[in-house]
Design an enzyme around this catalytic site. Structure first.
Site, short mmCIF file in Angstrom:
data_model
loop_
_atom_site.label_atom_id
_atom_site.label_comp_id
_atom_site.label_asym_id
_atom_site.label_seq_id
_atom_site.Cartn_x
_atom_site.Cartn_y
_atom_site.Cartn_z
N ASP A 100 0.78 -1.13 -0.13
CA ASP A 100 0.01 -0.04 0.09
C ASP A 100 1.12 1.17 -0.12
O ASP A 100 1.94 1.28 0.71
CB ASP A 100 -1.01 -0.05 1.34
CG ASP A 100 -2.36 0.06 0.81
OD1 ASP A 100 -2.71 0.97 0.28
OD2 ASP A 100 -3.14 -0.73 1.75
N ASP A 202 -3.33 4.65 -2.36
CA ASP A 202 -4.39 5.12 -1.73
C ASP A 202 -5.21 6.07 -2.21
O ASP A 202 -4.24 7.10 -2.49
CB ASP A 202 -4.02 5.18 -0.17
CG ASP A 202 -5.25 5.40 0.89
OD1 ASP A 202 -6.20 4.54 0.75
OD2 ASP A 202 -5.07 6.05 1.68
N GLU A 264 -6.66 3.32 -6.08
CA GLU A 264 -8.19 3.34 -5.21
C GLU A 264 -9.08 4.56 -5.55
O GLU A 264 -8.71 5.70 -5.36
CB GLU A 264 -7.75 3.46 -3.69
CG GLU A 264 -9.22 3.30 -2.86
CD GLU A 264 -9.26 3.88 -1.61
OE1 GLU A 264 -9.91 3.04 -0.65
OE2 GLU A 264 -8.09 4.57 -1.17
N HIS A 326 -10.89 -4.06 2.88
CA HIS A 326 -11.03 -3.52 4.57
C HIS A 326 -11.94 -2.52 4.82
O HIS A 326 -12.05 -2.24 6.08
CB HIS A 326 -9.67 -3.31 4.81
CG HIS A 326 -9.02 -2.12 3.87
ND1 HIS A 326 -9.02 -2.09 2.68
CD2 HIS A 326 -8.71 -0.85 4.62
CE1 HIS A 326 -8.41 -0.77 2.46
NE2 HIS A 326 -8.36 -0.15 3.26
N ASP A 327 -12.46 -1.64 3.84
CA ASP A 327 -13.28 -0.76 3.68
C ASP A 327 -14.94 -0.86 3.82
O ASP A 327 -15.73 -0.16 4.04
CB ASP A 327 -13.17 0.35 3.12
CG ASP A 327 -11.80 1.00 3.42
OD1 ASP A 327 -11.45 1.15 4.52
OD2 ASP A 327 -11.08 1.61 2.31
#
Length: 551
Positions: A100, A202, A264, A326-327
């Site tokens: 990430d 990100d 993302e 994960h969100d």
């Protein structure tokens, strides 16, 4: 599809949340040594790419998305030697490793921000976004944080506000300053030189903000629940100039052979596809396509979303699909445990690169948590809507076996988040010996995808199935034509497809029934059933695949 394909086009990406995968040292938090210990399991899933959520030094206000050093490992996860070993072991198994990258903001404890905050005349002052108070006092404008409240925090020491679209402990970097991007590129260089295979970047569309700092307009469709959604974020995300910045990042990455950049982005098709790049330059190899992760689970709607996305993809672009991360709420929680297999078959048979989320292969569910056990900052800052914005339920520890702490941590250790109530029954060990388990199905589906070139890189064409809750489509290459049938409903469905009287070979069903020959004119799907069939070369649909379809 081109005769030359890259590993990221044919491969399956698997996201690991390191805090929750495997604790090796008894502190209740997953770590790199734990991941190394589970690499043979990951290899057994037939996945190709591991993507790790942040493992950098961080005060953990946002669990690693507040980075204090972009070129080191947080002691919580281990050492740089542990990382080097992990990378070597991943590569030894023929897999790839992604990190990430969090370039939009750093931690407030990063040396860059400490210097920027120290004085208005510090050389790094302009590395972050500082503004004077509004003429009447208060924040410079109406910009909001994703996590609740204004996107501005006042610094008493210098009398200015700094910007943060997440927590106050996550100040935003200023990419209009000429030294910021080179500094981030140097951080990328550090990991690329080590042999990392690429980055998931990100909030890549948020790297630039309106230079005039204009107020954002009200959102007329706001439902009055989440404050951040009360505005239209036209000045803080997806500015046209951001594409030039991303092109520079991609050009830098391309100095290393065959590395991957994922962006993302939560965007509709027309905006999303712009992040692939154009004649001005390449951008993301894969701008994440989150349409399925947010859509109601309806066959007609899913078909429309897939067809619309395929229709607008530039010729040079490669599609991708995501059903868990994960969100977002876990896959089995969103669609139900019975439909989770149908969703998995969809993800792994659509054209393009699929991304899976740890634990979805065993059907893990969200773990309901009372507010006093939640740790996620959006929930703690907005307790009245914690159940809507909290992400802890989908980040709970991996369920390995029926022992204490489900094998995630040693007996007597308190895991950083509670384990699911069903962890003694829903776990890897139990499902590994059950030939009809979700894990067995996942392995069978990934093995089929690897074995069939038509699935890994062939053409796609959707079909009218004659039933409102069935999604049907063809996948093909010059040597094979496959038919995928997905029943999104809880009732038995007889199909009305333009099929000849020939029989087809059932390669895999969600029910894990034995491969067999099926009549194409009498196809019936059981409730919640999906099938992948090989069509005979003589069928009209096989000829349709051979003559066209999106490639």
């Amino acid at each position: 599809m081109s005769a030359t394909v890259s590993w990221w086009q044919t491969g399956i990406i698997y996201q690991l949340y390191p805090r929750s995968f495997q604790d090796s040292n008894g502190d209740g938090v997953g770590d790199l040594a734990g991941i190394i210990a589970r690499l043979d399991y990951l290899h057994s899933l037939n996945i190709d790419v591991l993507w790790l959520s942040p493992i950098y030094p961080s005060p953990m206000h946002d669990f690693g998305y507040d980075v204090a050093d972009y070129c080191a490992i947080h002691p919580l996860f281990g050492t740089m030697a542990d990382f080097d070993r992990l990378l070597a072991e991943v590569h030894a198994r023929g897999m790839r490793l992604l990190l990430d990258l969090v370039p939009n903001h750093s931690s407030h404890l990063h040396p860059w921000f400490i210097a920027s905050r120290s004085a208005r005349d510090n050389p790094q002052r302009g590395w972050y976004i500082w503004r004077d108070p509004a003429p009447g006092g208060g924040p410079p404008n109406n910009w909001l944080s994703h996590f609740g409240g204004p996107a501005w925090t006042f610094d008493e020491g210098c009398g200015q506000y700094y910007m943060h679209q997440f927590l106050p402990q996550q100040p935003e970097l200023n990419y209009r300053h000429p030294e910021v991007l080179p500094a981030i590129l140097d951080c990328m260089r550090f990991w690329l030189d080590k042999g990392v295979d690429g980055f998931r970047v990100d909030v890549i569309g948020m790297l630039l903000k309106d230079p005039l700092f204009r107020d954002e307009p009200a959102n007329p469709a706001w439902n009055g629940v989440r404050e951040y959604q009360s505005l239209l974020h036209v000045h803080t995300a997806n500015l046209p100039e951001v594409h030039g910045l991303i092109r520079r990042m991609r050009a830098f990455l391309d100095r290393w052979h065959d590395r991957l950049m994922i962006g993302e982005l939560y965007l509709p098709n027309a905006e999303l596809v712009r992040y692939y790049g154009d004649e001005q330059g390449a951008e993301c190899h894969l701008p994440f396509n989150f349409q399925l992760i947010r859509a109601p689970w309806d066959a007609a709607l899913i078909r429309r979303l897939v067809d619309d996305y395929e229709a607008v993809l530039p010729q040079h672009a490669w599609p991708n699909w995501v059903l868990g991360n994960h969100d977002q709420k876990r896959l089995a929680t969103r669609v139900g445990s019975r439909q989770a297999r149908v969703a998995t078959m969809l993800l792994l048979t659509l054209r393009g690169t699929p991304t899976c989320y740890y634990g979805d292969e065993i059907g893990m569910l969200d773990v309901p948590l009372p507010l006093e056990l939640m740790q996620d900052p959006p929930a703690l800052r907005q307790p009245e809507i914690a159940h809507l914005v909290g992400r802890d339920p989908q980040r709970t520890p991996m369920q390995w076996d029926a022992s204490a702490n489900a094998g995630f941590a040693a007996a007597g250790v308190r895991s950083w988040l509670p384990l699911a109530a069903d962890c003694r029954t829903r776990n890897v060990a139990n499902q590994s010996v059950d030939p009809h388990s979700p894990l067995a199905f996942f392995r069978a589906m990934t093995a089929l995808r690897r074995a069939e070139p038509a699935l890994a890189g062939g053409s796609f064409r959707s079909l009218d199935a004659g039933q409102p809750d069935v999604f049907a489509y063809l996948r093909g290459d010059p040597g094979s034509a496959l038919l995928v049938l997905l029943n999104f409903g809880a009732e038995r469905r007889r199909l009305a497809l333009p099929l000849s009287g020939d029989a087809a070979d059932l390669l895999l069903s969600t029910a894990m029934t034995s491969p067999r020959r099926l009549s194409l004119e009498q196809l019936v799907l059981a409730p919640d059933e999906g099938m992948v069939l090989r069509l005979p070369a003589t069928s009209r649909l096989s000829r349709t695949v051979a003559s066209g379809g999106r490639r």
